[in-house]
Design a protein around this motif. Structure first.
Motif, PDB file in Angstrom:
ATOM      1  N   GLU A  95       0.851  -1.188   0.000  1.00 37.11           N
ATOM      2  CA  GLU A  95       0.000   0.000   0.000  1.00 37.11           C
ATOM      3  C   GLU A  95       0.889   1.242   0.000  1.00 37.11           C
ATOM      4  O   GLU A  95       1.733   1.404   0.888  1.00 37.11           O
ATOM      5  CB  GLU A  95      -0.909   0.023   1.231  1.00 37.11           C
ATOM      6  CG  GLU A  95      -1.903  -1.133   1.288  1.00 37.11           C
ATOM      7  CD  GLU A  95      -2.678  -1.150   2.600  1.00 37.11           C
ATOM      8  OE1 GLU A  95      -2.432  -0.258   3.444  1.00 37.11           O
ATOM      9  OE2 GLU A  95      -3.497  -2.063   2.781  1.00 37.11           O
TER      10      GLU A  95
ATOM     11  N   ASP B 288       0.451   4.265   0.799  1.00 39.57           N
ATOM     12  CA  ASP B 288       0.382   5.156   1.953  1.00 39.57           C
ATOM     13  C   ASP B 288       0.585   4.447   3.293  1.00 39.57           C
ATOM     14  O   ASP B 288       0.364   5.046   4.351  1.00 39.57           O
ATOM     15  CB  ASP B 288      -0.959   5.890   1.958  1.00 39.57           C
ATOM     16  CG  ASP B 288      -1.060   6.879   0.801  1.00 39.57           C
ATOM     17  OD1 ASP B 288      -0.103   7.656   0.606  1.00 39.57           O
ATOM     18  OD2 ASP B 288      -2.079   6.862   0.090  1.00 39.57           O
ATOM     19  N   HIS B 289       1.012   3.187   3.242  1.00 38.48           N
ATOM     20  CA  HIS B 289       1.263   2.495   4.507  1.00 38.48           C
ATOM     21  C   HIS B 289       2.466   3.149   5.194  1.00 38.48           C
ATOM     22  O   HIS B 289       3.492   3.397   4.556  1.00 38.48           O
ATOM     23  CB  HIS B 289       1.549   1.021   4.279  1.00 38.48           C
ATOM     24  CG  HIS B 289       1.641   0.240   5.554  1.00 38.48           C
ATOM     25  ND1 HIS B 289       0.535  -0.249   6.209  1.00 38.48           N
ATOM     26  CD2 HIS B 289       2.707  -0.092   6.327  1.00 38.48           C
ATOM     27  CE1 HIS B 289       0.912  -0.867   7.313  1.00 38.48           C
ATOM     28  NE2 HIS B 289       2.229  -0.785   7.408  1.00 38.48           N
TER      29      HIS B 289
ATOM     30  N   ARG C 287       2.235  14.108  -6.714  1.00 39.34           N
ATOM     31  CA  ARG C 287       2.761  13.305  -5.608  1.00 39.34           C
ATOM     32  C   ARG C 287       4.135  12.730  -5.958  1.00 39.34           C
ATOM     33  O   ARG C 287       5.036  12.694  -5.111  1.00 39.34           O
ATOM     34  CB  ARG C 287       1.801  12.165  -5.256  1.00 39.34           C
ATOM     35  CG  ARG C 287       0.561  12.606  -4.503  1.00 39.34           C
ATOM     36  CD  ARG C 287      -0.186  11.413  -3.923  1.00 39.34           C
ATOM     37  NE  ARG C 287       0.591  10.754  -2.883  1.00 39.34           N
ATOM     38  CZ  ARG C 287       0.172   9.695  -2.199  1.00 39.34           C
ATOM     39  NH1 ARG C 287      -1.021   9.162  -2.455  1.00 39.34           N
ATOM     40  NH2 ARG C 287       0.934   9.149  -1.272  1.00 39.34           N
TER      41      ARG C 287
ATOM     42  N   GLN D 179       7.613  13.220  -4.052  1.00 35.59           N
ATOM     43  CA  GLN D 179       8.367  12.041  -3.628  1.00 35.59           C
ATOM     44  C   GLN D 179       9.787  12.077  -4.182  1.00 35.59           C
ATOM     45  O   GLN D 179      10.749  11.704  -3.506  1.00 35.59           O
ATOM     46  CB  GLN D 179       7.652  10.769  -4.107  1.00 35.59           C
ATOM     47  CG  GLN D 179       8.256   9.467  -3.607  1.00 35.59           C
ATOM     48  CD  GLN D 179       7.841   9.156  -2.183  1.00 35.59           C
ATOM     49  OE1 GLN D 179       7.165   9.944  -1.534  1.00 35.59           O
ATOM     50  NE2 GLN D 179       8.241   8.007  -1.693  1.00 35.59           N
TER      51      GLN D 179
END
Length: 201
Positions: free
Chosen positions: A22, A24-25, A73, A77
């Motif tokens: 995931e 966004d984990h 995003r 990043q």
């Protein structure tokens, strides 16, 4: 040798990410926050997250607005990735600050951290290419092609690992010296990107 340490840490970071798979984990870095190992784990986690962001944004059915959000995003990043590489170089600058550089010393084409950055990306390529060789929903031609590519990636990692280790030995002995340049990514800087600063004005 740092390449062996990095290989182990990168593999751990990639496997830890894929336990959840995931984007966004939250990351749970197992290493001391002041250590090089912490930075290496962080670096590979950032790369792994960005790898999967790049997969998502290439979905041909993605809505344009959603694709733009992912692109933004990815830009953020990538800036975090660059900052982390520079933190790793700062670690090495501190480690080698006492070294007496020899008169004939040469500067390398890239800093240790940017070479380690490539090693992290290679770890991801190897991980995902190996998965491709284990698929059961494709024909043997695909499997054979991926096995051939995997062999090349493994050879590339071996060569790059040796080069990184030799570079650090040369820097420690004064045969080479570090010269680090900030990346100065202009597109993220509102004072340097014309689209951004004209909008502000």
């Amino acid at each position: 040798m740092i390449s062996a340490i990095a290989k182990t840490i990168f593999q751990r970071a990639i496997e830890d990410y894929h336990r959840y798979d995931e984007i966004d984990h939250p990351m749970e870095n197992p290493y001391d926050s002041q250590s090089l190992e912490h930075l290496l784990y962080l670096k590979c986690w950032i790369d792994t997250v960005q790898w999967h962001m790049e997969d998502v944004v290439r979905n041909p059915d993605i809505a344009p607005e959603e694709g733009l959000n992912w692109k933004r995003r990815i830009d953020k990043q990538n800036q975090i990735r660059t900052d982390t590489v520079e933190y790793i170089d700062s670690y090495y600058l501190q480690q080698f600050h006492h070294v007496q550089v020899k008169d004939h010393a040469r500067v390398n084409t890239e800093s240790p951290a940017w070479a380690i950055d490539r090693l992290s990306i290679l770890a991801l390529k190897i991980y995902h290419m190996e998965l491709e060789t284990k698929r059961t929903d494709v024909d043997q031609a695909h499997i054979a092609s991926c096995r051939s590519k995997l062999d090349v990636l493994l050879a590339q990692r071996k060569d790059l690992s040796q080069s990184i280790d030799e570079l650090l030995v040369d820097i420690a002995s004064g045969e080479k010296y570090m010269k680090v340049y900030k990346q100065m990514k202009m597109y993220n800087d509102p004072s340097l990107n014309p689209v951004l600063y004209r909008k502000i004005q």
